[in-house]
Design an enzyme around this catalytic site. Sequence first.
Site, short mmCIF file in Angstrom:
data_model
loop_
_atom_site.label_atom_id
_atom_site.label_comp_id
_atom_site.label_asym_id
_atom_site.label_seq_id
_atom_site.Cartn_x
_atom_site.Cartn_y
_atom_site.Cartn_z
N CYS A 279 -18.17 5.20 -38.66
CA CYS A 279 -17.91 5.86 -37.45
C CYS A 279 -18.62 6.12 -36.16
CB CYS A 279 -17.21 7.28 -37.88
SG CYS A 279 -15.70 7.01 -38.73
C1 UDX Z 1 -18.20 11.25 -39.58
C2 UDX Z 1 -17.85 12.68 -39.02
O1 UDX Z 1 -18.49 13.52 -39.55
C3 UDX Z 1 -16.32 12.84 -39.38
O2 UDX Z 1 -15.96 14.09 -39.05
C4 UDX Z 1 -15.40 11.90 -38.89
O3 UDX Z 1 -14.27 12.08 -39.07
C5 UDX Z 1 -16.35 10.42 -39.22
O4 UDX Z 1 -17.34 10.07 -38.97
P1 UDX Z 1 -19.24 10.23 -41.72
O5 UDX Z 1 -19.51 9.16 -40.92
O6 UDX Z 1 -18.62 10.03 -43.11
O7 UDX Z 1 -18.22 11.10 -41.08
O8 UDX Z 1 -20.35 10.92 -42.18
P2 UDX Z 1 -21.55 12.22 -41.83
O9 UDX Z 1 -21.57 12.93 -42.86
O10 UDX Z 1 -20.96 12.89 -40.37
O11 UDX Z 1 -22.76 11.20 -41.53
C6 UDX Z 1 -22.66 10.20 -40.60
C7 UDX Z 1 -24.21 9.69 -40.52
O12 UDX Z 1 -24.91 10.57 -39.82
C8 UDX Z 1 -24.88 9.33 -41.71
O13 UDX Z 1 -25.50 8.12 -41.74
C9 UDX Z 1 -25.55 10.27 -42.39
O14 UDX Z 1 -26.60 9.67 -42.92
C10 UDX Z 1 -26.10 10.74 -41.00
N1 UDX Z 1 -26.49 11.99 -40.91
C11 UDX Z 1 -25.47 13.01 -41.31
C12 UDX Z 1 -27.63 12.73 -40.68
O15 UDX Z 1 -28.63 11.69 -40.27
N2 UDX Z 1 -28.12 13.96 -40.53
C13 UDX Z 1 -27.17 14.91 -41.10
O16 UDX Z 1 -27.55 15.85 -41.15
C14 UDX Z 1 -25.75 14.21 -41.37
C1 UDX Z 2 -10.73 4.35 -40.69
C2 UDX Z 2 -9.76 4.38 -39.35
O1 UDX Z 2 -8.49 4.34 -39.20
C3 UDX Z 2 -10.82 4.11 -38.12
O2 UDX Z 2 -10.23 4.05 -36.95
C4 UDX Z 2 -11.65 5.32 -38.26
O3 UDX Z 2 -12.60 5.23 -37.07
C5 UDX Z 2 -12.76 5.09 -39.57
O4 UDX Z 2 -11.78 5.18 -40.47
P1 UDX Z 2 -11.05 2.78 -42.63
O5 UDX Z 2 -10.19 3.51 -43.31
O6 UDX Z 2 -12.66 2.67 -42.74
O7 UDX Z 2 -10.81 3.08 -40.99
O8 UDX Z 2 -10.59 1.27 -42.55
P2 UDX Z 2 -10.68 0.16 -43.50
O9 UDX Z 2 -11.31 0.42 -44.68
O10 UDX Z 2 -11.11 -1.19 -42.70
O11 UDX Z 2 -9.29 0.07 -43.93
C6 UDX Z 2 -8.20 -0.42 -43.23
C7 UDX Z 2 -6.89 -1.09 -43.97
O12 UDX Z 2 -5.82 -1.60 -43.45
C8 UDX Z 2 -7.72 -2.20 -44.86
O13 UDX Z 2 -7.13 -2.05 -46.15
C9 UDX Z 2 -6.81 -3.35 -44.23
O14 UDX Z 2 -6.38 -4.26 -45.20
C10 UDX Z 2 -5.54 -2.91 -43.81
N1 UDX Z 2 -4.80 -3.51 -42.73
C11 UDX Z 2 -5.34 -3.63 -41.67
C12 UDX Z 2 -3.20 -3.60 -42.68
O15 UDX Z 2 -2.85 -3.14 -44.05
N2 UDX Z 2 -2.64 -3.98 -42.01
C13 UDX Z 2 -3.03 -4.53 -40.72
O16 UDX Z 2 -2.60 -5.04 -39.81
C14 UDX Z 2 -4.66 -4.32 -40.51
#
Ligand code: UDX
Ligand code: UDX
Length: 453
Positions: A279
Amino acid sequence: MRITIVGAGFVGLTTGVCFADKGHKIYCVDMDKDKIAKISSGVPPFFEKGMESLLKKHIHKDLTATTDLKEAIKNSNVTFITVGTPFDGKQIDLSYVKAAAREIGSALKEVKDYHLVVVKSTVTPGTTDEVVLPILEEASGKTAGKDFGVGMNPEFLREGEAVDDFLNPDRIVIGGMDAKSREILEGLYQGFKSIDVMRVDNKTAEMIKYTSNSLLATMISFSNEIANLCSVIEGVDVVDVLGGVHLDKRLSPIMPTGERVHPSFITYLESGCGFGGSCFPKDVKALVNFGENRGVRMEILEKVIAVNNNQPFQMIALLTKHFPNIQGLKISVLGIAFKPGTDDIRESPSIPIINELSAKGAAIKVFDPIVQAESNETFKDLNNISQAETLEDALTDVDAVLLITRWKEFEKIPELLRCMKTHPLIIDGRRMLKKSEISKYMGIGLNQIYSSS
Ligand code: UDX
Ligand code: UDX
């Protein structure tokens, strides 16, 4: 309600099992047959705390996994789009969202009743109304606002905590093209504990998601920039500096009882070797490009990315302070996942670090409690890399250890080192260990090697 979820990735499957647990009937659709077969057998295709038990509880009961999108939509009233929205190097890649919208639209042709289509994928402002809605109308031959509604419902799920974040949300953002779309969408969350619900238009919902992620990413890069400055000021440790900053009562409020509250976001104001994941990196870049296209330069966010791209190399810089020549050094890398609690390595700082060590001729051992480096596609072309079986093995017979991921297991390092005759240099990329407990310690934001002996 009967809900179809298109895209059974991390977000889609989490949404599916959690809505099933709240009493909805779910169809999880994915075009990947192997993924669907795995989910149907009760095995999640990725590691996520609490996922397997919920999946096993609901599969073949309230949750069906299928590749047949048409049939699923025929049997439901609401469809979520949860396909990926990667960054293509220049801008957000909406091809999966468009493909999903086209298929959903074509399925809607055969649906008589009103249907709500909700975008949950993270998309730039305007995508739901200006891209998804017209595709749905064109492919279905129907009219939005009359035959079907369109909503936007961003996810705020942290990998590793996704099930808990979904079931115990901090906010629910209900975006919709009209009141009817919002009402149906909000109805899906009735079984959730009462929490702040924001009813907004689709564009605002899209913008809330980007702004949330950009703020958190900015806090991390800010803390890392301060750390990098501390690392050239003798005697100053960024842990003390930021620790002092955290005590500002606007960041850590003091209750009338005198007790101090440490909000969880404070961890984003700690320094480390950079953020990764599916993300933050892609979302911040997509927002910068979105601004650029509208004549608004996002200068802070550009630098958030620039600082983060450089941050993993701070670990290499610390290493070369002590070992100017990396060639032939034996190095352990602890943690491959981009964060603890997940097997996801997308955009993990471990990748540039391992590549750089390999390019400089180090012999690399890697250890992660969940991810196996040897079988991982990302590292398959590197030949001087091996897998340590245990944490103890990773600490043994190496010159230096680079700690990349904040896995709880790594808290045992001081204890394990105490039983060893020779100690490697520990370079702490998360500042999670007490420097006084390690004989040779370096860390992000620390000027010198710290020796406890
Ligand atoms: C993030 C958002 O937190 C979530 O709300 C959103 O919907 C998706 O993106 P995620 O990417 O799963 O979620 O993880 P997060 O725990 O926020 O960490 C993101 C990155 O930041 C990681 O690489 C983590 O190591 C880093 N991080 C996180 C730090 O460097 N310091 C922190 O305190 C927390
Ligand atoms: C999600 C979100 O939807 C993205 O926008 C957000 O920012 C991060 O998390 P994520 O769940 O991580 O993405 O995606 P991914 O693991 O790539 O899974 C998407 C799935 O959709 C895959 O399993 C793929 O096969 C499926 N897919 C994709 C379909 O079934 N139909 C399509 O046309 C395209």
